[in-house]
Write a protein that holds these residues in place. Structure first.
Motif, PDB file in Angstrom:
ATOM      1  N   LEU A 130      10.205  10.070  -1.380  1.00  5.46           N
ATOM      2  CA  LEU A 130      10.652   9.869  -0.062  1.00  5.46           C
ATOM      3  C   LEU A 130      11.867  10.257   0.285  1.00  5.46           C
ATOM      4  O   LEU A 130      12.368  10.853   1.622  1.00  5.46           O
ATOM      5  N   THR A 131      13.055  10.313  -0.419  1.00  4.90           N
ATOM      6  CA  THR A 131      14.352  10.891  -0.079  1.00  4.90           C
ATOM      7  C   THR A 131      14.405  12.149   0.036  1.00  4.90           C
ATOM      8  O   THR A 131      14.702  12.918   0.965  1.00  4.90           O
ATOM      9  N   ALA A 132      13.580  12.827  -0.744  1.00  7.59           N
ATOM     10  CA  ALA A 132      13.552  14.292  -0.796  1.00  7.59           C
ATOM     11  C   ALA A 132      12.819  15.079   0.303  1.00  7.59           C
ATOM     12  O   ALA A 132      12.997  16.323   0.478  1.00  7.59           O
ATOM     13  N   SER A 133      11.938  14.223   0.679  1.00  4.35           N
ATOM     14  CA  SER A 133      11.000  14.924   1.611  1.00  4.35           C
ATOM     15  C   SER A 133      11.393  14.424   3.220  1.00  4.35           C
ATOM     16  O   SER A 133      12.179  13.477   3.537  1.00  4.35           O
ATOM     17  N   HIS A 134      10.973  15.301   3.953  1.00 10.59           N
ATOM     18  CA  HIS A 134      11.253  15.019   5.505  1.00 10.59           C
ATOM     19  C   HIS A 134      10.172  15.455   6.297  1.00 10.59           C
ATOM     20  O   HIS A 134      10.016  16.733   6.627  1.00 10.59           O
ATOM     21  N   LEU A 135       9.458  14.688   6.916  1.00  9.48           N
ATOM     22  CA  LEU A 135       8.508  14.786   7.719  1.00  9.48           C
ATOM     23  C   LEU A 135       7.422  15.597   6.841  1.00  9.48           C
ATOM     24  O   LEU A 135       6.507  16.226   7.553  1.00  9.48           O
ATOM     25  N   ASP A 136       7.276  15.503   5.630  1.00  7.36           N
ATOM     26  CA  ASP A 136       6.049  16.093   4.653  1.00  7.36           C
ATOM     27  C   ASP A 136       5.038  14.932   4.664  1.00  7.36           C
ATOM     28  O   ASP A 136       5.365  13.965   3.710  1.00  7.36           O
ATOM     29  N   LEU A 141       2.914  10.134   1.743  1.00  9.30           N
ATOM     30  CA  LEU A 141       1.731   9.464   1.111  1.00  9.30           C
ATOM     31  C   LEU A 141       1.904   9.282  -0.448  1.00  9.30           C
ATOM     32  O   LEU A 141       1.661   8.089  -0.899  1.00  9.30           O
ATOM     33  N   ALA A 142       2.404  10.184  -1.294  1.00 13.55           N
ATOM     34  CA  ALA A 142       2.787   9.627  -2.612  1.00 13.55           C
ATOM     35  C   ALA A 142       3.845   8.713  -2.948  1.00 13.55           C
ATOM     36  O   ALA A 142       3.382   7.867  -3.733  1.00 13.55           O
ATOM     37  N   ALA A 143       4.701   8.722  -1.899  1.00 10.91           N
ATOM     38  CA  ALA A 143       5.711   7.578  -2.249  1.00 10.91           C
ATOM     39  C   ALA A 143       5.221   6.306  -1.867  1.00 10.91           C
ATOM     40  O   ALA A 143       5.849   5.281  -2.412  1.00 10.91           O
ATOM     41  N   ARG A 144       4.251   6.072  -0.679  1.00 12.85           N
ATOM     42  CA  ARG A 144       3.830   4.998  -0.354  1.00 12.85           C
ATOM     43  C   ARG A 144       3.007   4.487  -1.339  1.00 12.85           C
ATOM     44  O   ARG A 144       2.689   3.396  -1.696  1.00 12.85           O
ATOM     45  N   TYR A 145       2.099   5.489  -2.082  1.00 12.30           N
ATOM     46  CA  TYR A 145       1.046   5.057  -3.074  1.00 12.30           C
ATOM     47  C   TYR A 145       1.813   4.526  -4.206  1.00 12.30           C
ATOM     48  O   TYR A 145       1.582   3.363  -4.745  1.00 12.30           O
ATOM     49  N   LEU A 146       2.806   5.103  -4.673  1.00 12.09           N
ATOM     50  CA  LEU A 146       3.717   4.746  -5.925  1.00 12.09           C
ATOM     51  C   LEU A 146       4.221   3.261  -5.760  1.00 12.09           C
ATOM     52  O   LEU A 146       4.266   2.484  -6.606  1.00 12.09           O
ATOM     53  N   ASN A 147       4.998   3.133  -4.552  1.00 13.70           N
ATOM     54  CA  ASN A 147       5.369   1.947  -4.422  1.00 13.70           C
ATOM     55  C   ASN A 147       4.410   0.776  -4.355  1.00 13.70           C
ATOM     56  O   ASN A 147       4.550  -0.366  -4.736  1.00 13.70           O
ATOM     57  N   GLY A 148       3.293   0.808  -3.565  1.00 12.88           N
ATOM     58  CA  GLY A 148       2.235   0.065  -3.507  1.00 12.88           C
ATOM     59  C   GLY A 148       1.505  -0.171  -4.954  1.00 12.88           C
ATOM     60  O   GLY A 148       1.318  -1.416  -5.196  1.00 12.88           O
ATOM     61  N   LEU A 203      20.215  11.658   7.838  1.00  9.56           N
ATOM     62  CA  LEU A 203      19.200  11.221   7.286  1.00  9.56           C
ATOM     63  C   LEU A 203      18.245  10.642   8.189  1.00  9.56           C
ATOM     64  O   LEU A 203      18.775  10.192   9.104  1.00  9.56           O
ATOM     65  N   SER A 204      16.873  10.670   8.001  1.00  9.71           N
ATOM     66  CA  SER A 204      15.896   9.915   8.759  1.00  9.71           C
ATOM     67  C   SER A 204      15.761   8.489   8.191  1.00  9.71           C
ATOM     68  O   SER A 204      16.336   8.265   6.968  1.00  9.71           O
ATOM     69  N   VAL A 205      15.056   7.773   8.912  1.00 13.54           N
ATOM     70  CA  VAL A 205      14.972   6.258   8.451  1.00 13.54           C
ATOM     71  C   VAL A 205      14.202   6.564   7.265  1.00 13.54           C
ATOM     72  O   VAL A 205      14.537   5.699   6.447  1.00 13.54           O
ATOM     73  N   ASP A 206      13.265   7.019   7.279  1.00 17.90           N
ATOM     74  CA  ASP A 206      12.301   7.120   5.809  1.00 17.90           C
ATOM     75  C   ASP A 206      13.127   7.602   4.575  1.00 17.90           C
ATOM     76  O   ASP A 206      12.974   7.064   3.512  1.00 17.90           O
ATOM     77  N   GLN A 207      13.984   8.566   4.833  1.00 22.40           N
ATOM     78  CA  GLN A 207      14.828   9.156   3.785  1.00 22.40           C
ATOM     79  C   GLN A 207      15.951   7.978   3.348  1.00 22.40           C
ATOM     80  O   GLN A 207      16.084   7.707   2.129  1.00 22.40           O
ATOM     81  N   PHE A 208      16.507   7.231   4.335  1.00 20.39           N
ATOM     82  CA  PHE A 208      17.299   6.144   3.929  1.00 20.39           C
ATOM     83  C   PHE A 208      16.742   5.042   3.179  1.00 20.39           C
ATOM     84  O   PHE A 208      17.101   4.504   2.073  1.00 20.39           O
ATOM     85  N   GLN A 209      15.219   4.802   3.734  1.00 19.74           N
ATOM     86  CA  GLN A 209      14.537   3.949   2.889  1.00 19.74           C
ATOM     87  C   GLN A 209      14.282   4.342   1.610  1.00 19.74           C
ATOM     88  O   GLN A 209      14.485   3.550   0.501  1.00 19.74           O
TER      89      GLN A 209
END
Length: 487
Positions: A130-136, A141-148, A203-209
């Motif tokens: 999630l940190t390495a991507s921006h608006l990708d 999707l991969a980051a959300r799936y892994l955390n879930g 950083l975007s909000v998602d990257q900070f998250q």
């Protein structure tokens, strides 16, 4: 101090059969050394602190999950609206469902320490992606799936472990704080970050998250390495008595073999003996009444923190307070305050009282919110203002009313099917969250939604009063017997 061999002999004798179930009023006699600690809360908390430490890794995993839940239900950055599709919002819930199913099947095949390390690794990898991507979209999707997936894997074993690690007079506080309070803290943090973030930041909000999730996962991995303790109940069930005694010693501070250690060993052996006498069919028959009740409870929990509630808050708050972030921060803060209040009184006021108070107030505020939107095409400013404050009040009492739900999950089911039943209840909760996304997002729908929610909460009040038992100060064996039928 008695030699260890004496405790082994006691454990061997207790596994042959189990003593008659003590009356709740006799728990002080059953655990005299524990209840002497009530004269000093500080000494008692310090003595049992290793039990909470053993669940610290899971608490951080659930905190990262709370941030992802908040993002999924609408607390996201405006700059990312162009790339947010339905699949992306639902990805975390799909991942958590898969994780819960795997957790139910694999929970008894891996040690708790190894399972937590795997979950921490998934959280870290998801955070890095999630940190390495921006608006990708694919990376998000991969980051959300892994955390879930990490949260779903962790939850069944953690709630089962919480009931088995904690002493009976601390089980409510420890279990509720580990799951409900941690998840709600994550939701609050995501709300604060999303409404206060500036587009001028690099950083975007998602990257900070993602950075925060990676940090939480790394700290959780260290906690899992240092403090994770295997369940003495499962160790005894595998006939590893020395390891079970060692686990009981590590769950107390200072570490020492005491008379209390022997008492806990005897009670755990009785719990195992009682459950080993149940066939698989009988275990499921006893679990079914509790499973139906707790699936309904977790479904109501999902309805109290859904995308439609966030949409209602956004529309009413914007019409009254413009772009002010105050209502959003209060929304998260009051939910957190309710969860904290509920968690810390589980072993004093008990489970039922907090739940009944919360359900009653939530039902009234829910119907009050619905009445602000019904029968009109245009909502007046005064009605919107009233809806905002009722919604804020609703969140505090929702946090209070659902604080007992993880405690009930940790103690309601027979040992053989405990993790599977917890996973089923969790999947039901996630399925309800997903179902809300299929609704038409409008104030008219919100009016129907809140009327329905208020009605269900009122029925939940009556249902909880009649069919959910009070399990404060009860051992796992006693609590399980309280849930075995609908009486």
């Amino acid at each position: 101090m008695e030699p260890r061999s004496e405790y082994q002999r006691t454990a061997s004798q207790s596994t042959v059969g189990y003593s008659p179930l003590p009356e709740p009023s006799r728990i002080e006699t059953t655990f005299p050394h524990q209840y002497q600690l009530h004269s000093s809360c500080c000494n008692r908390d310090m003595r049992n602190q290793p039990q909470a430490n053993g669940l610290g890794a899971a608490a951080l995993i659930f905190l990262s999950g709370g941030m992802n839940i908040a993002w999924s239900i609408g607390f996201d950055s405006l700059e990312d609206e162009l790339v947010i599709c339905m699949h992306l919002r639902l990805a975390w819930f799909f991942g958590a469902i898969l994780g819960a199913l795997f957790g139910a099947l694999l929970g008894n095949r891996f040690t708790y320490k190894l399972l937590m390390q795997l979950c921490c690794l998934l959280v870290v990898i998801g955070g890095i992606i999630l940190t390495a991507s921006h608006l990708d979209v694919q990376s998000m999707l991969a980051a959300r799936y892994l955390n879930g997936l990490a949260n779903g894997l962790a939850l069944p074993s953690t709630l089962a472990m919480a009931g088995e690690l904690a002493v009976c007079y601390k089980r409510g506080n420890i279990t509720s704080a580990t799951e409900q309070m941690s998840c709600t803290l994550g939701i609050f943090m995501q709300i604060v970050i999303s409404v206060s973030w500036s587009t001028e930041y690099e950083l975007s909000v998602d990257q900070f998250q993602g950075i925060l999730c990676a940090i939480y996962g790394s700290i959780a991995w260290c906690l899992a390495m240092l403090f994770s303790i295997e369940s003495p109940v499962l160790l005894l069930a595998k006939d590893e008595q020395e390891l079970a005694i060692d686990a009981l010693i590590r769950l107390q501070y200072p570490r020492a073999v005491t008379t209390e250690t022997n008492e806990q060993l005897t009670e755990h052996s009785s719990y195992i003996g009682h459950n080993h006498s149940l066939s698989t069919t009988k275990a499921w028959c006893q679990a079914l009444p509790a499973l139906l009740r707790l699936c309904l409870l977790r479904a109501l929990y999902a309805l109290s923190t859904s995308m439609l509630i966030v949409l209602t808050l956004t529309m009413t708050s914007t019409s009254v307070y413009g772009i002010s972030s105050g209502p959003y921060v209060l929304f998260g803060l009051l939910r957190l305050a309710g969860s904290c209040s509920g968690a810390f009184v589980q072993d004093t006021l008990g489970r039922k009282l907090t739940q009944l108070i919360g359900f009653m107030v939530c039902s009234g505020t829910s119907i009050g919110i619905a009445s602000r939107f019904s029968g009109v095409d245009f909502v007046r400013t005064a009605d919107s203002r009233m809806a905002v404050w009722l919604l804020l009040l609703f969140q505090f009492f929702a946090g209070l009313s659902f604080a007992p739900s993880p405690v009930y999950l940790s103690e309601a089911f027979p040992l053989a099917v405990k993790r599977i039943c917890i996973a089923i209840a969790y999947v039901m909760e996630l399925a309800v969250q997903i179902a809300v996304f299929t609704l038409d997002l409008s104030l008219h729908t919100a009016s129907i939604y809140f009327f329905g929610l208020g009605t269900f909460l009122l029925l939940g009040f009556a249902f909880s009063h009649w069919y959910l038992p009070e399990t404060k100060f009860l051992t796992l064996r006693q609590a399980q017997q309280k849930f075995r039928d609908f009486s």
